[in-house]
Motif scaffolding. Structure first.
Motif, mmCIF file in Angstrom:
data_model
loop_
_atom_site.group_PDB
_atom_site.id
_atom_site.type_symbol
_atom_site.label_atom_id
_atom_site.label_comp_id
_atom_site.label_asym_id
_atom_site.label_seq_id
_atom_site.Cartn_x
_atom_site.Cartn_y
_atom_site.Cartn_z
ATOM 1 N N THR A 186 1.028 -0.962 0.050
ATOM 2 C CA THR A 186 0.192 0.215 0.217
ATOM 3 C C THR A 186 0.778 1.307 0.163
ATOM 4 O O THR A 186 2.054 1.195 0.859
ATOM 5 C CB THR A 186 -1.057 -0.030 1.173
ATOM 6 N N LEU A 190 -10.391 1.910 5.369
ATOM 7 C CA LEU A 190 -10.437 2.292 4.679
ATOM 8 C C LEU A 190 -10.867 3.217 4.179
ATOM 9 O O LEU A 190 -12.131 3.776 4.386
ATOM 10 C CB LEU A 190 -10.556 1.230 3.430
ATOM 11 N N GLY A 191 -10.438 4.288 3.397
ATOM 12 C CA GLY A 191 -10.990 5.561 2.723
ATOM 13 C C GLY A 191 -11.347 6.441 3.973
ATOM 14 O O GLY A 191 -10.192 6.494 4.593
ATOM 15 N N ARG A 192 -12.188 7.304 3.948
ATOM 16 C CA ARG A 192 -11.949 8.200 5.080
ATOM 17 C C ARG A 192 -12.245 7.767 6.491
ATOM 18 O O ARG A 192 -12.493 8.336 7.405
ATOM 19 C CB ARG A 192 -13.991 9.315 4.704
ATOM 20 N N ASP A 193 -12.376 6.187 6.701
ATOM 21 C CA ASP A 193 -12.793 5.595 7.712
ATOM 22 C C ASP A 193 -11.291 5.439 8.618
ATOM 23 O O ASP A 193 -10.883 5.102 9.774
ATOM 24 C CB ASP A 193 -12.986 4.064 8.086
ATOM 25 N N ARG A 194 -9.979 5.811 7.542
ATOM 26 C CA ARG A 194 -9.230 5.240 7.407
ATOM 27 C C ARG A 194 -8.028 5.997 8.458
ATOM 28 O O ARG A 194 -7.921 7.036 8.472
ATOM 29 C CB ARG A 194 -8.278 5.062 6.573
ATOM 30 N N SER A 211 -5.365 8.777 10.415
ATOM 31 C CA SER A 211 -4.347 9.442 10.434
ATOM 32 C C SER A 211 -3.474 8.840 11.113
ATOM 33 O O SER A 211 -3.467 8.375 12.574
ATOM 34 C CB SER A 211 -4.568 10.933 9.984
#
Length: 335
Positions: free
Chosen positions: A94, A133-137, A139
């Motif tokens: 990734t 994933l995405g917005r749920d991932r 930072s």
């Protein structure tokens, strides 16, 4: 605020706990004086916890920045637990999230299972154990802020795959090992681990409301051979004067850890009221003041008389507890 009924207070704190204070500080003490010993321990705990909190935040951030800088690259190997068999792990490539000073270094495939599992409590779904994933991932900053001091204090010892020799010099630039290649030596890394364990243990004692005057033995930070245990530098304290001595040694070791990370932050602490207050608390005068309140001065006296007495108090380095009736108003003590 002074309690109206110490019997109720002692029952709430538990009689065995209060009896431990009586045996340690003196069976001749009155209930008021025993309670004052409890307040002294509470004050010591709060003052020391303030210092440990600064060290905890500084250590976490310096480790994050240094590991990000060391492991930042265009791609990372993400590791996640295989569904159905907790002993198996899947890996996939990734892109690196973040920057060279704040990235997902924890997904570089170098962390051992126990450390990685703590990361996954934030980066993975609770039930399916699959990566968010995405917005749920989250930072990297979100992940780092979610990790407790236990994670950071054990990170070096539990993850030998990381090239710590290149990382520790950036985390602890003022440590003597950072001026050479000594961080590559396992013995030097182990010394640091022992120091971090000391800070973690004291932090946990405070968090779990354990008395700090009941100081544990202080061990040598030289790693023992396989056939021996770590040498005991100071046995557990057996009286108030020994408690004060042990706590000052522990405080010196804890603050030295801050100096290794930042000379500037250490100097600021040494010049602060926090440092001065702790040293006064952790002294025979500080303990005696809490037990006896030394001399009681009336808050009814005229201002001119109070000023004259205050000058004498400052000159003679006396501690004074100002009261109005039975109500405490303020405390003055030398620093």
């Amino acid at each position: 605020m002074r309690p109206n009924n110490l019997t109720i207070v002692f029952d709430s704190l538990s009689q065995p706990r209060i009896n431990a204070y009586k045996r340690y500080f003196g069976n001749q003490l009155s209930d008021d004086e025993v309670y004052n010993c409890y307040l002294w321990n509470d004050a010591i705990s709060k003052a020391l916890f303030n210092v440990i909190t600064q060290i905890e935040i500084t250590l976490r951030n310096r480790m994050h920045v240094s590991l990000s800088n060391h492991l930042y690259n265009p791609q990372k190997i993400i590791v996640d637990r295989c569904i159905g068999n907790p002993r198996n792990w899947n890996t996939s490539i990734t892109s690196t999230i973040g920057t060279a000073t704040s990235c997902n270094w924890y997904e570089a495939g170098l962390l051992e299972t126990k450390s990685l599992s703590k990361i996954h409590t934030t980066t993975h779904h609770y039930r399916s154990k699959t990566p968010l994933l995405g917005r749920d991932r989250p930072s990297p900053d979100d992940v780092v802020s979610s990790l407790h001091f236990g994670f950071w204090s054990s990170l070096i010892d539990k993850n030998p795959n990381i090239q710590w020799g290149n990382v520790l010099a950036h985390i602890f630039p003022k440590h003597r090992a950072s001026n050479s290649s000594q961080w590559n030596v396992v013995t030097q890394q182990k010394r640091l681990t022992y120091r971090l364990e000391l800070v973690r243990d004291i932090r946990n004692r405070i968090a779990h409301h354990e008395p700090l005057w009941k100081t544990p033995r202080i061990l040598d930070e030289t790693p023992p051979t396989q056939s021996s245990n770590r040498a005991v530098l100071h046995p557990p304290s057996s009286g108030p004067s020994e408690s004060i001595h042990r706590l000052r040694i522990i405080y010196s070791k804890i603050t030295e850890l801050l100096r290794w990370m930042s000379q500037e932050l250490y100097d600021d602490l040494m010049n602060s009221a926090t440092h001065t207050h702790f040293l006064w608390l952790c002294s025979t005068d500080g303990l005696d003041f809490y037990i006896k309140h030394h001399e009681i001065a009336s808050s009814h006296i005229k201002s001119c008389k109070f000023k004259r007495e205050l000058g004498s108090i400052i000159k003679m380095k006396k501690s004074v507890f100002l009261v109005h009736g039975k109500r405490g108003m303020s405390a003055l003590h030398p620093i």
